[in-house]
Design an enzyme around this catalytic site. Structure first.
Site, short mmCIF file in Angstrom:
data_model
loop_
_atom_site.label_atom_id
_atom_site.label_comp_id
_atom_site.label_asym_id
_atom_site.label_seq_id
_atom_site.Cartn_x
_atom_site.Cartn_y
_atom_site.Cartn_z
N LYS A 244 0.83 -1.21 0.00
CA LYS A 244 0.00 0.00 0.00
C LYS A 244 0.87 1.26 0.00
O LYS A 244 0.61 2.19 -0.76
CB LYS A 244 -0.94 -0.03 1.22
CG LYS A 244 -1.96 -1.15 1.19
CD LYS A 244 -2.91 -1.09 2.36
CE LYS A 244 -2.21 -1.41 3.66
NZ LYS A 244 -1.74 -2.82 3.70
N THR A 245 1.90 1.27 0.82
CA THR A 245 2.81 2.42 0.84
C THR A 245 3.57 2.53 -0.47
O THR A 245 3.83 3.65 -0.96
CB THR A 245 3.78 2.31 2.02
OG1 THR A 245 3.03 2.22 3.24
CG2 THR A 245 4.70 3.52 2.08
N ASP B 269 -1.42 7.02 6.17
CA ASP B 269 -1.33 5.60 6.46
C ASP B 269 -2.15 5.28 7.72
O ASP B 269 -2.34 6.14 8.58
CB ASP B 269 0.13 5.20 6.68
CG ASP B 269 0.36 3.71 6.55
OD1 ASP B 269 -0.57 2.99 6.12
OD2 ASP B 269 1.47 3.25 6.88
N ARG C 244 6.73 -8.14 1.90
CA ARG C 244 7.53 -7.68 3.03
C ARG C 244 8.19 -8.86 3.73
O ARG C 244 9.37 -8.79 4.11
CB ARG C 244 6.65 -6.91 4.01
CG ARG C 244 7.41 -6.37 5.22
CD ARG C 244 6.49 -5.63 6.15
NE ARG C 244 5.92 -4.45 5.51
CZ ARG C 244 4.85 -3.81 5.96
NH1 ARG C 244 4.24 -4.23 7.05
NH2 ARG C 244 4.40 -2.74 5.33
N THR D 51 -5.35 -1.34 6.95
CA THR D 51 -5.36 -2.80 7.04
C THR D 51 -6.68 -3.31 7.59
O THR D 51 -6.90 -4.52 7.62
CB THR D 51 -4.22 -3.28 7.95
OG1 THR D 51 -4.35 -2.64 9.23
CG2 THR D 51 -2.86 -2.93 7.35
#
Length: 363
Positions: free
Chosen positions: A89-90, A134, A242, A183
Site C-alpha cells: 500500500k505504501t 497511512d 515484506r 489494514t
C-alpha cells in the site's frame, strides 16, 4: 516529534534534515547496501508503476486512473488502499506521485491527534498534490470530521472563539488528492469511506510473483541467488512481499557467513531452518499456537483469551498476526464456541487427533 516526509517529483525531502539520497549513499566499501541506513527498505521499493510485480488488476485500474487524470489535467480522485500488512500500500502511494509528477506529503492516522495537526499538511498542499495518510482507520473522530469538507469541497473550516462570540472562517484549498491506506477497512466509518471515489483492494501475491521480487531484490542487495533458492524463499513468504524481503535479508546474511555469499537451494533451506520457518511459511509462534490448542485444549473449541494466557501473548497479536495466516491455510476454524484445530493442521504437524474425541471424529 513526528517526521514529515515530502516527495517532490521522485526526490524525497525531510522537514527535520535535508537528505537527498542516491544509490551510492547506500553503498558500503564493497558496493553492497548498508542495512543500518534508515532508507534501506525504500531502495527495495519499485520506483515506477511499470516496476510493480503482481497485483495486476490493481495496477491496471490505477494506470487508467492516472492516465485519465493526466488527460483531464485534474487531480487524481481520492483513493483508498486496503489490504493486509506488507502487500504494497505504501509502495503504491509513493509510486503514484512519481507517475503524475506531483508532490506527496506522508503522515499516519495515529499522529494526527487533533485537527491542528492536520492543518500544516493542508495549507502547504500544492495544486494537484497528494496527501498520504497511512493507517487512516486510526484517525480520531474529531480529525475525521474535520477532513470531510477538505475532501469534498477543498476548504478548511476554522472556528475562532467560543460561545456567542464564536465565528467560523472558511479557508479555500487548492484541489489535491487524499490517499488513505488501511489494514482494517471495516473499522472505517461509512461517511469517511464514501468520500473516497476510488478504492483498490490488494490481495496476497502468488509464489511466482514473489519469486520475481526475491530475484530482483537480490540483485539490489548484490547477492547471487539461484532460481530454486528464490522459489524456496518465495513459497515460505506467506504471499507477502515484506516477509519475502525479510527472509531474503536473513538468507543473504547466512550465505555471506556460511557459503561465501552464494545462495543455493541448500543454503536457503539451511538458513530458513535456523529461523524455524517451515515449507508452508509457519514460524515458531504459529506452531506454538497450534500445539497449545492441541495439547492444552484438546483441539478446541477454545476462547482467544484462554489461548493468549496460555501463550503469554496479547490477544491482539494473535488475532492480527497469527490467526489470519492459519485461517488462510485452513489450519484453524473460528466458531461461536471458540477456536478449533482442523485435520489439515494435525496432518502438517504429524500429530494425531486428541484422544478425548470419539473414534472417527475430529470435532
Amino acid at each position: 516529534m513526528a517526521r514529515t516526509t515530502v516527495i517532490r517529483g521522485g526526490d524525497e525531502e525531510d522537514d527535520e534534515e535535508d537528505r537527498r539520497p542516491d544509490f551510492a549513499s547506500f553503498s558500503g566499501p564493497s558496493g553492497s547496501l548498508n542495512l543500518n541506513d534508515q532508507n534501506y527498505d525504500e531502495q527495495l521499493r519499485p520506483q515506477r508503476l511499470a516496476d510493480v510485480v503482481g497485483q495486476r488488476k490493481a495496477v491496471e485500474r490505477l494506470q487508467i486512473l492516472i492516465d485519465a487524470a493526466r488527460m483531464r489535467k485534474e487531480p487524481l480522485g481520492h483513493l483508498l488502499l486496503d489490504g493486509p500488512p506488507g502487500l504494497g500500500k505504501t509502495t503504491f502511494a509513493t509510486v503514484i506521485p512519481k507517475e503524475l509528477g506531483v508532490d506527496v506529503q506522508i503522515t499516519s492516522g495515529p499522529v494526527l491527534t487533533a485537527p491542528k495537526d492536520l492543518l500544516p499538511y493542508l495549507t502547504n498542499q500544492p495544486k494537484g498534490g497528494i496527501l498520504f495518510i497511512d493507517e487512516i482507520h486510526r484517525l480520531p473522530p474529531t480529525v475525521e470530521e474535520f477532513i470531510y469538507p477538505v475532501m469534498e469541497d477543498f476548504r478548511v473550516d476554522i472556528t475562532l472563539g467560543e460561545g456567542l462570540n464564536a465565528r467560523t472562517i472558511n479557508m479555500p484549498l487548492e484541489p489535491f488528492t487524499v490517499i488513505g491506506a488501511t489494514t482494517r477497512s471495516g473499522m472505517l466509518t461509512a461517511p469517511l469511506r464514501d468520500r473516497f471515489v476510488n478504492r483498490l483492494h490488494l490481495d496476497f501475491y502468488s509464489v511466482e510473483d514473489l519469486q520475481t521480487i526475491v530475484a530482483r531484490n537480490s540483485k539490489k542487495l548484490k547477492a547471487e541467488i539461484e532460481d530454486d533458492a528464490a522459489f524456496e524463499i518465495a513459497r515460505r513468504a506467506r504471499g507477502t512481499p515484506r516477509i519475502a524481503n525479510n527472509l531474503l535479508h536473513w538468507v543473504r546474511d547466512f550465505a555471506a557467513v556460511k557459503a561465501k555469499g552464494h545462495i543455493s537451494l541448500q543454503v536457503a533451506e539451511d538458513a530458513l531452518l535456523m529461523q524455524e520457518v517451515d515449507p508452508l511459511g509457519l514460524d515458531e509462534v504459529d506452531r506454538k499456537y497450534l500445539q497449545t490448542l492441541i495439547r492444552i485444549f484438546a483441539g478446541g473449541p477454545a476462547g482467544i483469551q484462554s489461548i493468549a494466557h496460555s501463550l503469554n501473548m496479547p490477544t491482539d497479536t494473535l488475532e492480527d498476526e497469527v490467526e489470519p495466516f492459519l485461517l488462510r491455510l485452513g489450519f484453524i476454524q473460528r466458531t461461536s464456541r471458540g477456536r478449533v484445530i482442523t485435520a489439515d493442521a494435525l496432518t502438517h504437524l504429524g500429530l494425531q487427533a486428541p484422544d478425548k474425541r470419539p473414534p472417527g471424529q475430529l470435532f
